[in-house]
Motif scaffolding. Structure first.
Motif, PDB file in Angstrom:
ATOM      1  N   ALA A 199      -1.556   5.670  -4.119  1.00 34.76           N
ATOM      2  CA  ALA A 199      -0.785   6.595  -3.285  1.00 34.76           C
ATOM      3  C   ALA A 199      -1.503   7.936  -3.270  1.00 34.76           C
ATOM      4  O   ALA A 199      -2.320   8.237  -4.151  1.00 34.76           O
ATOM      5  CB  ALA A 199       0.620   6.755  -3.853  1.00 34.76           C
ATOM      6  N   THR A 200      -1.176   8.750  -2.281  1.00 35.76           N
ATOM      7  CA  THR A 200      -1.695  10.131  -2.241  1.00 35.76           C
ATOM      8  C   THR A 200      -0.531  11.085  -2.517  1.00 35.76           C
ATOM      9  O   THR A 200       0.486  10.677  -3.054  1.00 35.76           O
ATOM     10  CB  THR A 200      -2.361  10.393  -0.882  1.00 35.76           C
ATOM     11  N   GLY A 201      -0.680  12.352  -2.146  1.00 34.75           N
ATOM     12  CA  GLY A 201       0.342  13.344  -2.481  1.00 34.75           C
ATOM     13  C   GLY A 201       0.106  13.858  -3.898  1.00 34.75           C
ATOM     14  O   GLY A 201      -0.857  13.466  -4.567  1.00 34.75           O
ATOM     15  N   SER A 202       1.002  14.717  -4.364  1.00 32.67           N
ATOM     16  CA  SER A 202       0.813  15.366  -5.667  1.00 32.67           C
ATOM     17  C   SER A 202       1.153  14.454  -6.840  1.00 32.67           C
ATOM     18  O   SER A 202       0.553  14.550  -7.911  1.00 32.67           O
ATOM     19  CB  SER A 202       1.707  16.603  -5.779  1.00 32.67           C
ATOM     20  N   THR A 203       2.142  13.584  -6.655  1.00 32.47           N
ATOM     21  CA  THR A 203       2.708  12.855  -7.802  1.00 32.47           C
ATOM     22  C   THR A 203       1.690  12.032  -8.592  1.00 32.47           C
ATOM     23  O   THR A 203       1.685  12.116  -9.828  1.00 32.47           O
ATOM     24  CB  THR A 203       3.874  11.961  -7.323  1.00 32.47           C
ATOM     25  N   LEU A 214      -1.931   3.445   0.563  1.00 31.57           N
ATOM     26  CA  LEU A 214      -0.660   3.176   1.247  1.00 31.57           C
ATOM     27  C   LEU A 214      -0.669   3.588   2.703  1.00 31.57           C
ATOM     28  O   LEU A 214      -0.043   2.951   3.543  1.00 31.57           O
ATOM     29  CB  LEU A 214       0.459   3.998   0.580  1.00 31.57           C
ATOM     30  N   ASP A 215      -1.350   4.696   2.988  1.00 24.66           N
ATOM     31  CA  ASP A 215      -1.158   5.260   4.320  1.00 24.66           C
ATOM     32  C   ASP A 215      -2.282   6.217   4.698  1.00 24.66           C
ATOM     33  O   ASP A 215      -3.135   6.550   3.874  1.00 24.66           O
ATOM     34  CB  ASP A 215       0.207   5.965   4.422  1.00 24.66           C
ATOM     35  N   GLY A 218       4.841   7.135  -4.841  1.00 25.02           N
ATOM     36  CA  GLY A 218       5.651   8.344  -4.982  1.00 25.02           C
ATOM     37  C   GLY A 218       6.882   8.144  -4.110  1.00 25.02           C
ATOM     38  O   GLY A 218       7.026   7.114  -3.447  1.00 25.02           O
ATOM     39  N   ILE A 219       7.761   9.118  -4.094  1.00 25.34           N
ATOM     40  CA  ILE A 219       8.907   9.042  -3.181  1.00 25.34           C
ATOM     41  C   ILE A 219       9.065  10.397  -2.495  1.00 25.34           C
ATOM     42  O   ILE A 219       8.930  11.447  -3.145  1.00 25.34           O
ATOM     43  CB  ILE A 219      10.192   8.587  -3.908  1.00 25.34           C
ATOM     44  N   HIS A 237      11.371   8.353   1.540  1.00 30.29           N
ATOM     45  CA  HIS A 237      10.341   7.440   2.034  1.00 30.29           C
ATOM     46  C   HIS A 237       9.458   6.896   0.914  1.00 30.29           C
ATOM     47  O   HIS A 237       9.209   7.566  -0.083  1.00 30.29           O
ATOM     48  CB  HIS A 237       9.494   8.062   3.160  1.00 30.29           C
ATOM     49  N   GLY A 284       5.553   5.130   0.852  1.00 35.28           N
ATOM     50  CA  GLY A 284       4.514   5.212   1.869  1.00 35.28           C
ATOM     51  C   GLY A 284       5.037   6.247   2.850  1.00 35.28           C
ATOM     52  O   GLY A 284       5.663   7.241   2.467  1.00 35.28           O
ATOM     53  N   ARG A 326       2.030  22.121   2.915  1.00 33.26           N
ATOM     54  CA  ARG A 326       1.313  22.845   1.855  1.00 33.26           C
ATOM     55  C   ARG A 326      -0.160  22.432   1.754  1.00 33.26           C
ATOM     56  O   ARG A 326      -0.960  23.166   1.192  1.00 33.26           O
ATOM     57  CB  ARG A 326       2.016  22.656   0.506  1.00 33.26           C
ATOM     58  N   LYS A 375      13.004  15.753  -6.807  1.00 30.17           N
ATOM     59  CA  LYS A 375      13.018  14.314  -6.531  1.00 30.17           C
ATOM     60  C   LYS A 375      14.279  13.639  -7.072  1.00 30.17           C
ATOM     61  O   LYS A 375      14.486  12.443  -6.862  1.00 30.17           O
ATOM     62  CB  LYS A 375      11.780  13.638  -7.156  1.00 30.17           C
TER      63      LYS A 375
HETATM   64  C1  F6R Z   1       1.539   9.140  -0.176  1.00 36.17           C
HETATM   65  C2  F6R Z   1       2.811   8.579   0.225  1.00 36.17           C
HETATM   66  C3  F6R Z   1       4.084   9.335   0.139  1.00 36.17           C
HETATM   67  C4  F6R Z   1       4.193  10.252  -1.074  1.00 36.17           C
HETATM   68  C5  F6R Z   1       5.482  11.045  -1.005  1.00 36.17           C
HETATM   69  C6  F6R Z   1       5.624  11.994  -2.169  1.00 36.17           C
HETATM   70  O1  F6R Z   1       0.515   8.178  -0.007  1.00 36.17           O
HETATM   71  O2  F6R Z   1       2.810   7.500   0.661  1.00 36.17           O
HETATM   72  O3  F6R Z   1       5.150   8.412   0.110  1.00 36.17           O
HETATM   73  O4  F6R Z   1       4.139   9.486  -2.233  1.00 36.17           O
HETATM   74  O5  F6R Z   1       5.504  11.785   0.178  1.00 36.17           O
HETATM   75  O6  F6R Z   1       4.661  12.989  -2.072  1.00 36.17           O
HETATM   76  P1  F6R Z   1       4.365  13.986  -3.286  1.00 36.17           P
HETATM   77  O7  F6R Z   1       3.867  13.145  -4.394  1.00 36.17           O
HETATM   78  O8  F6R Z   1       3.322  14.916  -2.768  1.00 36.17           O
HETATM   79  O9  F6R Z   1       5.665  14.631  -3.595  1.00 36.17           O
END
Ligand code: F6R
Length: 260
Positions: A36-40, A66-67, A132-133, A138, A140, A167, A202
């Protein structure tokens, strides 16, 4: 039911998950990671980098992201292709040929989902999927209303998700409107799901996903349909869970051999 693990800090949660992935890759060097991407997941990738420095070899392992955003210029630093390349492929010394990200380029976008599904199936699927969520619930980029049977396809991001992700960009206007995302049906095919969430922001989405009704209005609740799910939280992300005392009790009394 999902196993819910509450660790004191996100670093402790990340270390637990990284240890599990490292032992998976030691046992099966050709394991397939769902990333997954994002911060988590960043602390997990950092901890995996440390496992690599300690001798774990990721060069034969594969990964599927994932995306991806649709329409960012090739090589854009916030494209998920670029993020995965920086945070996962290079950091872990993976073979770039084995790391797959959906194709978000405008040309041929109509078939991007199907091509990705075919690549995943031909490969033999994902052994462990990090998730992540989003604050919308959501997984993904499957925003509320996504079918639990959905496959990889183009979706429109909610305004909330665009604001959450602004951000990473210079302005909200630069956040793409569309993405290509694995569907909930695609995600549910992975052999093990690991949902990570840290921080109070979260807590509501985690409680709804883990304990709420199973509903397409809460895409995260799809995890309740999977036979092997581990939810890794810090205390703030766990704070709205009704049964958190029981989860802690089960965690404290867990047989040593069980692992995650
Ligand atoms: C990223 C993804 C998203 C993130 C979600 C949480 O590939 O599929 O579902 O996991 O938006 O993002 P963060 O971790 O930045 O809070």
């Amino acid at each position: 039911m999902a196993e819910v693990l509450v660790l004191d800090t996100k670093e402790a949660g990340a270390a637990l998950v990284a240890d599990h992935i490292a032992s998976l890759v030691r046992d099966n060097p050709r394991a397939t990671l769902g990333v997954a991407t994002g911060s988590t997941p960043l602390p997990v990738y950092q901890a995996l980098g440390e496992r690599r420095a300690a001798g774990v070899d990721f060069s034969q392992a594969s990964a599927f992201a994932l995306d991806e955003y649709v329409g960012l210029p090739d090589g854009h630093v916030e494209s998920y292709r670029a993020v995965i390349d920086r945070e996962v492929t290079q950091r872990l010394g993976m073979d770039p040929e084995r790391v797959h990200v959906p194709d978000g380029s405008q040309v041929g976008i109509e078939s991007a989902g199907e091509r990705y599904e075919q690549a995943m199936i031909a490969h033999g699927g994902v052994d462990i999927q990090l998730l992540g969520i989003g604050s919308t619930g959501h997984l993904g980029f499957n925003e509320p209303g996504s079918s639990f049977a959905s496959l990889t396809r183009v979706k429109t991001l909610t305004e909330q998700t665009r604001r959450d992700n602004a951000r990473f960009f210079a302005s909200l206007d630069e956040v793409p409107m569309h993405c290509v995302t694995q569907g909930l049906g695609t995600i549910l095919r992975a052999r093990h799901l690991v949902l990570l969430a840290f921080g109070e922001g979260k807590a509501a989405a985690v409680a709804a996903a883990v304990e709420g009704p199973v509903s397409a209005s809460m895409p995260g609740s799809a995890i309740q349909l999977h036979p092997k799910v581990t939810v890794v939280l810090d205390p703030a992300a766990a704070s709205a869970l009704r049964h958190r005392d029981y989860y802690r009790w089960a965690q404290d009394n867990k047989p040593d051999w069980q692992g995650i």
